[in-house]
Design a protein around this motif. Sequence first.
Motif, short mmCIF file in Angstrom:
data_model
loop_
_atom_site.label_atom_id
_atom_site.label_comp_id
_atom_site.label_asym_id
_atom_site.label_seq_id
_atom_site.Cartn_x
_atom_site.Cartn_y
_atom_site.Cartn_z
N TRP A 77 1.00 -1.22 -0.02
CA TRP A 77 -0.22 0.08 -0.13
C TRP A 77 0.94 1.09 0.02
O TRP A 77 0.59 2.20 -0.63
N LYS B 307 -18.65 -2.15 3.85
CA LYS B 307 -18.53 -0.75 4.14
C LYS B 307 -19.48 -0.27 4.57
O LYS B 307 -20.96 -0.75 4.69
N PRO B 327 -12.85 -6.13 5.34
CA PRO B 327 -12.42 -6.08 4.15
C PRO B 327 -11.68 -7.69 3.65
O PRO B 327 -11.12 -8.16 4.23
N GLU B 330 -6.07 -7.55 1.63
CA GLU B 330 -5.63 -6.27 1.92
C GLU B 330 -6.28 -4.98 1.46
O GLU B 330 -5.77 -3.97 1.47
N SER B 331 -7.52 -5.43 1.00
CA SER B 331 -8.27 -4.40 0.53
C SER B 331 -8.61 -3.30 1.73
O SER B 331 -8.62 -3.68 2.72
N ARG B 332 -8.98 -2.07 1.03
CA ARG B 332 -9.28 -1.02 2.04
C ARG B 332 -10.43 -0.28 1.76
O ARG B 332 -10.97 -0.38 0.51
N GLN B 333 -10.98 0.52 2.82
CA GLN B 333 -12.16 1.39 2.68
C GLN B 333 -11.81 2.15 1.48
O GLN B 333 -10.82 2.96 1.67
N GLN B 336 -11.23 5.64 2.61
CA GLN B 336 -9.95 5.83 3.32
C GLN B 336 -8.86 6.07 2.34
O GLN B 336 -7.73 6.72 2.58
N ILE B 337 -8.78 5.28 1.23
CA ILE B 337 -7.85 5.29 0.26
C ILE B 337 -7.58 6.76 -0.44
O ILE B 337 -6.55 7.22 -0.45
#
Lengths: 135, 542
Positions: A77, B307, B327, B330-333, B336-337
């Motif tokens: 990331w 979400k 999630p 490792e995916s993210r909101q 937030q990204i």
Amino acid sequence: MEYRNVLTTCPYCGTGCNFHLQVLDGKLVGVLPAKGHVIADGGMCIKGWNAHAFVHDKERLQKPLIRKNGELVEASWEEALGLVAERLGKVKADNGADSIGILTSAKCTNEENYILQKFARAVIGTNNVDHCARL
Amino acid sequence: MAGLAATFGSGAMTNSIPEFGTDTNCFLIIGSNTSEGHPLIATRIIKAKERGAKVIVMDPRCNQVASWADLYLPFKPGTDVALFNGMINVIIQEGLADQAFIQERTEGFEELKKLVAEYPPEKVQEITDVPADLLRQAARMYAAAKPAAILYAMGITQHTTGVDNVKSTANLAMLCGNLGIPGGGVNPLRGQNNVQGACDMGGLPNVYPGYQVVTNADVQKKFQEAWGSTGPATVGLTVMDMVNGLEEGKVRALYVMGENPMLSDPDLNHARHCLEKAEFLVVQDIFLTETARLAHVVLPGVSFAEKDGTFTNTERRVQRVRQAIEPIGESRQDWQIVCQVAKQMGGKGFDYASPKEILEEVSRLTPSYGGISFERLEQLGSLQWPCPAPDHPGTAVLHKNKFSRGLGLFTAIPYKPPAELPDAEYPLTLTTGRLMFHFHTGTMTRRSKKLHSEVPEAYIEIHPDDAQRIGLNGGRRVRVVSRRGEIVLGARITKRIKPGIVFIPFHFAEAAANALTNSAMDPVAKIPEYKVCSVRVEPAPQ
Ligand code: SF4
């Protein structure tokens, strides 16, 4: 074993049915209708009944990808976000804010859309914001 | 929805879905395959029909609702404006218009009256192929049954005359006094779940959240103060202009969240060519879509099940989305990204603890969302905007005593033929559309085994007369050729479609109907002309 029902809104069409996602040990296992919901009223269409099915698909992206030597490869990331910030910053510095375009999404939430257009306007400095729904 | 905004001062669905079940006495459905595009709205229409409501369907293809409607008017694609002018002609001629409503609430009627005098049903029959008597019956049925609701979907907005088509529906509704009353109205049915919300949140080049225009100095000042900095006071580029701008070098970088413009662009080959020119393409999505494959960086966001937040449905109803699972990987909101990228680029004001806090900022800056909060949504289940204050109950019916723009504006609209007409080389008219089992570009639904098995493969529908003329027997593969590209797919021979017209559902990547369609654009709304393009169909090697 831990089981829960979570009331939410259908991700497919604009009708806006609500339903319950059935969660077993942190995984979606099915969908149950929401009785008394103002639109769905205990009903759903075949898309709603299957709304959980794509979520755990094995092709879901799990890590950021960066193009290296023409190929998309997994990255951290930190590296991916750093690269996005740096490259967008460079395009803006070289060609101006209006050389960047931002597409928001008819599938994302209001909050996500708000943040992305705020980013376009307040950080990039452009009104080049649109989404594909006019398509 | 530029057409409605010009007419009434607001571009959203004027009425609400529950009213269809309880109040509406007549449905006029055009350009919407309701049972497939919006199944639970179709359920409401069935309920209404059971209590005696009338149903009129106008569509080039006999869809499921058309098969049980009281009246079905098959018309030539792209001739919508002529059809409406014809209905208005009949209603005025036969004295069925709502004179009181026209006098008190509207302007521009005399111009409209003068123009539609040129559209007697016999002339409209020549343009549209709809028999004059059938048109008369439809006009009488709509005018007699108040409240009557007009429902339409992408079918009428996807034309070079899309904005005119929408204004035509507004003309008809005002003519019969069907606005500001429960069960009536002009009701665009939005395709994807949060199209309404994406527009409401300012995901448009000309407006901030809540349709506050970017060229207005006060608006500009307001957002400048709230955010610390903001964009220029000039309108930005539309999605089509951005994609085309990549080719010209005017646009260098694109940030795409949760969309697959590759597949939803009307001219697929052109879209690929343009996207490949991007100096930097970022795609934030949950799958490696056709667009993501072209990206320099792909950021994994999360699905609706992972979400918290809100969606706004087609009737302006804001509802909660609730996180059910963590999630994936490792995916993210997604929020937030974007906040992280913003902060790394020096952006201020991106330190939110949760989507709840984001909605609080939205409601502070967006008058129509002023009374909408997570707390109230928990309590009430949903709220329809405009909802200007924390004690406001929300709004089911728009334009009750007054239009947002004051008086409703009739617009005299002459009929213009579609941009591309059939000729000797491309003798058939192609229309594309939605299927119940697949959703838009199919990124999500095609991953679902159950949904995929219902309609596994792309196909084209063709009338038996046309099939015979080109030498097809049932179930054969065909090549479909337009001026922009060609695809090979299976043929289904059916009388559901008019002779001279062929239909392809547009969910399938392998045989994307959009490779064939036309990118002539509506001059105001910039909606590409998907629905009408000329093609040739020929037998393909099996
Ligand atoms: S359940 Fe079906 S009708 Fe309801 S919102 Fe989802 S897709 Fe639309």
